[in-house]
Design a protein around this motif. Structure first.
Motif, PDB file in Angstrom:
ATOM      1  N   PHE A  82     -18.289  37.498  89.050  1.00  0.00           N
ATOM      2  CA  PHE A  82     -18.674  38.079  90.416  1.00  0.00           C
ATOM      3  C   PHE A  82     -17.900  39.461  90.843  1.00  0.00           C
ATOM      4  N   ASP A  83     -18.670  40.491  91.532  1.00  0.00           N
ATOM      5  CA  ASP A  83     -18.067  41.794  91.987  1.00  0.00           C
ATOM      6  C   ASP A  83     -17.215  41.519  93.488  1.00  0.00           C
ATOM      7  N   ASP A  84     -17.947  40.606  94.357  1.00  0.00           N
ATOM      8  CA  ASP A  84     -17.364  40.249  95.523  1.00  0.00           C
ATOM      9  C   ASP A  84     -17.100  38.847  95.861  1.00  0.00           C
ATOM     10  N   ALA A 105     -11.153  41.978  93.174  1.00  0.00           N
ATOM     11  CA  ALA A 105      -9.855  42.320  92.727  1.00  0.00           C
ATOM     12  C   ALA A 105      -8.899  42.429  94.015  1.00  0.00           C
ATOM     13  N   GLN A 106      -9.338  42.679  95.095  1.00  0.00           N
ATOM     14  CA  GLN A 106      -8.583  42.922  96.368  1.00  0.00           C
ATOM     15  C   GLN A 106      -8.558  41.469  97.226  1.00  0.00           C
ATOM     16  N   THR A 107      -9.508  40.665  96.964  1.00  0.00           N
ATOM     17  CA  THR A 107      -9.696  39.585  97.960  1.00  0.00           C
ATOM     18  C   THR A 107      -9.389  38.204  97.457  1.00  0.00           C
ATOM     19  N   PHE A 108      -9.561  38.107  96.143  1.00  0.00           N
ATOM     20  CA  PHE A 108      -9.458  36.903  95.358  1.00  0.00           C
ATOM     21  C   PHE A 108      -7.957  36.782  94.735  1.00  0.00           C
ATOM     22  N   THR A 109      -7.064  36.364  95.950  1.00  0.00           N
ATOM     23  CA  THR A 109      -5.609  36.550  95.764  1.00  0.00           C
ATOM     24  C   THR A 109      -5.111  35.402  95.895  1.00  0.00           C
ATOM     25  N   PRO A 110      -3.988  35.111  95.209  1.00  0.00           N
ATOM     26  CA  PRO A 110      -3.339  33.483  95.351  1.00  0.00           C
ATOM     27  C   PRO A 110      -2.969  33.212  96.782  1.00  0.00           C
ATOM     28  N   LYS A 111      -2.684  34.299  97.504  1.00  0.00           N
ATOM     29  CA  LYS A 111      -2.126  33.960  98.986  1.00  0.00           C
ATOM     30  C   LYS A 111      -3.341  33.583  99.848  1.00  0.00           C
ATOM     31  N   LEU A 112      -4.668  34.213  99.685  1.00  0.00           N
ATOM     32  CA  LEU A 112      -5.662  34.336 100.372  1.00  0.00           C
ATOM     33  C   LEU A 112      -6.607  32.954  99.865  1.00  0.00           C
ATOM     34  N   VAL A 113      -6.617  32.702  98.667  1.00  0.00           N
ATOM     35  CA  VAL A 113      -6.973  31.615  98.199  1.00  0.00           C
ATOM     36  C   VAL A 113      -6.248  30.126  98.683  1.00  0.00           C
ATOM     37  N   GLN A 114      -5.016  30.413  98.871  1.00  0.00           N
ATOM     38  CA  GLN A 114      -4.545  29.218  99.385  1.00  0.00           C
ATOM     39  C   GLN A 114      -4.545  29.035 100.674  1.00  0.00           C
ATOM     40  N   GLU A 115      -4.870  30.241 101.656  1.00  0.00           N
ATOM     41  CA  GLU A 115      -5.059  29.944 102.922  1.00  0.00           C
ATOM     42  C   GLU A 115      -6.504  29.335 103.049  1.00  0.00           C
ATOM     43  N   THR A 116      -7.158  29.609 102.384  1.00  0.00           N
ATOM     44  CA  THR A 116      -8.680  29.277 102.186  1.00  0.00           C
ATOM     45  C   THR A 116      -8.677  27.596 102.106  1.00  0.00           C
ATOM     46  N   TYR A 117      -7.864  27.102 100.872  1.00  0.00           N
ATOM     47  CA  TYR A 117      -7.944  25.875 100.669  1.00  0.00           C
ATOM     48  C   TYR A 117      -6.976  24.839 101.258  1.00  0.00           C
ATOM     49  N   GLY A 118      -6.026  25.622 101.895  1.00  0.00           N
ATOM     50  CA  GLY A 118      -5.013  24.989 102.557  1.00  0.00           C
ATOM     51  C   GLY A 118      -4.106  24.119 101.616  1.00  0.00           C
ATOM     52  N   ARG A 131     -24.847  43.902  94.123  1.00  0.00           N
ATOM     53  CA  ARG A 131     -23.596  43.326  93.801  1.00  0.00           C
ATOM     54  C   ARG A 131     -24.036  41.846  93.695  1.00  0.00           C
ATOM     55  N   MET A 132     -22.785  41.186  93.137  1.00  0.00           N
ATOM     56  CA  MET A 132     -22.879  39.775  92.729  1.00  0.00           C
ATOM     57  C   MET A 132     -21.883  39.163  93.653  1.00  0.00           C
ATOM     58  N   THR A 133     -22.106  38.443  94.693  1.00  0.00           N
ATOM     59  CA  THR A 133     -21.247  37.998  95.752  1.00  0.00           C
ATOM     60  C   THR A 133     -21.026  36.308  95.460  1.00  0.00           C
ATOM     61  N   ALA A 134     -19.667  35.799  95.428  1.00  0.00           N
ATOM     62  CA  ALA A 134     -19.561  34.356  95.385  1.00  0.00           C
ATOM     63  C   ALA A 134     -19.193  34.141  96.930  1.00  0.00           C
ATOM     64  N   ILE A 135     -19.593  32.856  97.454  1.00  0.00           N
ATOM     65  CA  ILE A 135     -19.074  32.158  98.659  1.00  0.00           C
ATOM     66  C   ILE A 135     -18.169  30.937  98.043  1.00  0.00           C
ATOM     67  N   ILE A 194     -12.319  33.436 105.830  1.00  0.00           N
ATOM     68  CA  ILE A 194     -10.941  33.890 105.662  1.00  0.00           C
ATOM     69  C   ILE A 194     -10.947  35.321 105.447  1.00  0.00           C
ATOM     70  N   ALA A 195     -11.608  35.729 104.331  1.00  0.00           N
ATOM     71  CA  ALA A 195     -11.519  37.214 104.057  1.00  0.00           C
ATOM     72  C   ALA A 195     -12.823  37.423 103.070  1.00  0.00           C
ATOM     73  N   SER A 196     -13.332  38.555 102.999  1.00  0.00           N
ATOM     74  CA  SER A 196     -14.421  39.067 102.103  1.00  0.00           C
ATOM     75  C   SER A 196     -14.160  40.358 101.630  1.00  0.00           C
ATOM     76  N   GLY A 197     -14.687  40.663 100.407  1.00  0.00           N
ATOM     77  CA  GLY A 197     -14.552  41.998  99.866  1.00  0.00           C
ATOM     78  C   GLY A 197     -14.435  41.928  98.326  1.00  0.00           C
ATOM     79  N   PRO A 198     -14.167  42.955  97.819  1.00  0.00           N
ATOM     80  CA  PRO A 198     -14.043  42.929  95.899  1.00  0.00           C
ATOM     81  C   PRO A 198     -13.080  41.988  95.560  1.00  0.00           C
TER      82      PRO A 198
END
Length: 260
Positions: free
Chosen positions: A221-223, A238-251, A48-52, A232-236
C-alpha cells in the motif's frame, strides 16, 4: 474582506474535495448505544492504494459500509469526487467480505461478473455479445476465464474472491472499495489480486482495502488509515505505519515484523 476570505477558502475546499475519490467528515456509527465508528474525518487520495488497518472490532468494515450508505450513520457526511455517494455509485465498485456472501446461490461465474454491469444493462437486462466479451476480459484479468461456466459455489475460496474482483472490474469504476480481499485466500490468489489492484492504480483508479496482515502493509500500500473506533492516524505508509502509532491503534505489544 473577511467574508471574501471565507468565501475563497470555502471555494478552495470545495475544489479540493471534488478531486478526492472519498472524503468523510464526522462519521459516527453506533450499534445500540455503543459507537462502532466515532467522529471519523478521512480523505482518500486519488490514484493511491490505501489500507484500513486496526484490531478486530475496530470499525474497519463498518467504516466502509457507512461510507457507501449500506449502513446508516448516526452522523457525518461522505462525498465521492465532491458529490454525495448516493449520486456517485456508478463511480464506485465494492467487494464485500467473502464470508458475507451466500455461495449456495445457483449462478455461474460469468453471470456473477455480468452482475457488475447491471446499471448499464438497464431494467430489461438484455445481455449482448459485447457485455459477455467484457465479462470474459475481466475474468481473464484475474486468471479465471476457464471457469466462466462453472457454478460459483463449486469454486475454492480464492477462486471465488477472484470472481468477485472480476465483477468489480466490470463496473469500470474510479474508486474500488474492498473488504478484507486477502482474507482466507491462497498465496497465488493474493499475488493475482495485488497485481490487478496495482494495474488499476496505474490506470489512475483509487483503491481502499480493509487489511489485516500487518506484514504486507508496507509492500502493498501507498497510504494507511489506522483506526480503533476513532481514527488514530492516516497518511503515507512511510510516515504513518510506525511502531508507535500501530501500538496506539492495537493497544498492546507490537507484532515483531514492525518493531525494528
Amino acid at each position: 474582506m473577511q467574508v471574501e476570505r471565507a468565501q475563497k477558502a470555502a471555494s478552495q475546499d470545495a475544489t479540493a474535495s471534488a478531486l478526492l475519490p472519498l472524503s468523510i467528515r464526522g462519521l459516527t456509527v453506533t450499534y445500540g448505544e455503543k459507537p462502532a465508528v466515532f467522529s471519523v474525518d478521512l480523505d482518500i487520495q486519488p490514484a493511491r492504494m490505501t489500507a484500513i488497518v486496526g484490531p478486530n472490532g475496530a470499525g474497519k468494515s463498518t467504516l466502509l459500509k457507512a461510507a457507501l450508505g449500506i449502513l446508516t450513520p448516526l452522523s457525518g457526511q461522505t462525498l465521492c469526487f465532491g458529490a454525495p455517494v448516493k449520486s456517485s455509485l456508478n463511480r464506485i465498485a465494492y467487494v464485500p467480505q467473502r464470508a458475507s456472501i451466500d455461495w449456495d446461490f445457483p449462478a455461474r461465474v460469468i453471470d456473477v461478473v455480468l452482475m457488475g454491469l447491471y446499471r448499464e444493462l438497464g431494467l430489461l437486462r438484455r445481455i449482448r455479445d459485447g457485455h459477455r466479451q467484457r465479462a470474459m476480459h475481466c475474468l481473464s484479468r484475474v486468471g479465471m476465464e476457464q471457469f466462466a461456466d462453472r457454478q460459483i459455489g463449486q469454486l475454492s475460496g480464492g477462486q471465488q474472491q477472484r470472481v468477485f474482483l472480476a465483477r468489480a472490474l466490470a463496473q469500470d469504476a474510479a474508486l474500488y472499495l474492498l473488504d478484507e480481499p486477502f482474507a482466507g485466500v491462497d498465496a497465488a490468489t493474493e499475488k493475482a489480486i495485488i497485481s490487478v489492484l496495482r494495474d488499476l492504480r496505474a490506470e489512475g483508479r483509487s483503491i481502499v482495502a480493509v487489511h489485516h496482515d500487518l506484514a504486507t502493509v508496507q509492500s502493498y500500500f501507498d497510504d494507511v488509515v489506522l483506526i480503533n473506533t476513532r481514527k488514530i492516524a492516516s497518511g503515507p505508509v512511510a510516515q504513518t505505519f510506525t511502531p508507535k502509532l500501530v501500538q496506539e491503534t492495537y493497544g498492546g505489544r507490537l507484532p515483531t515484523m514492525i518493531e525494528s
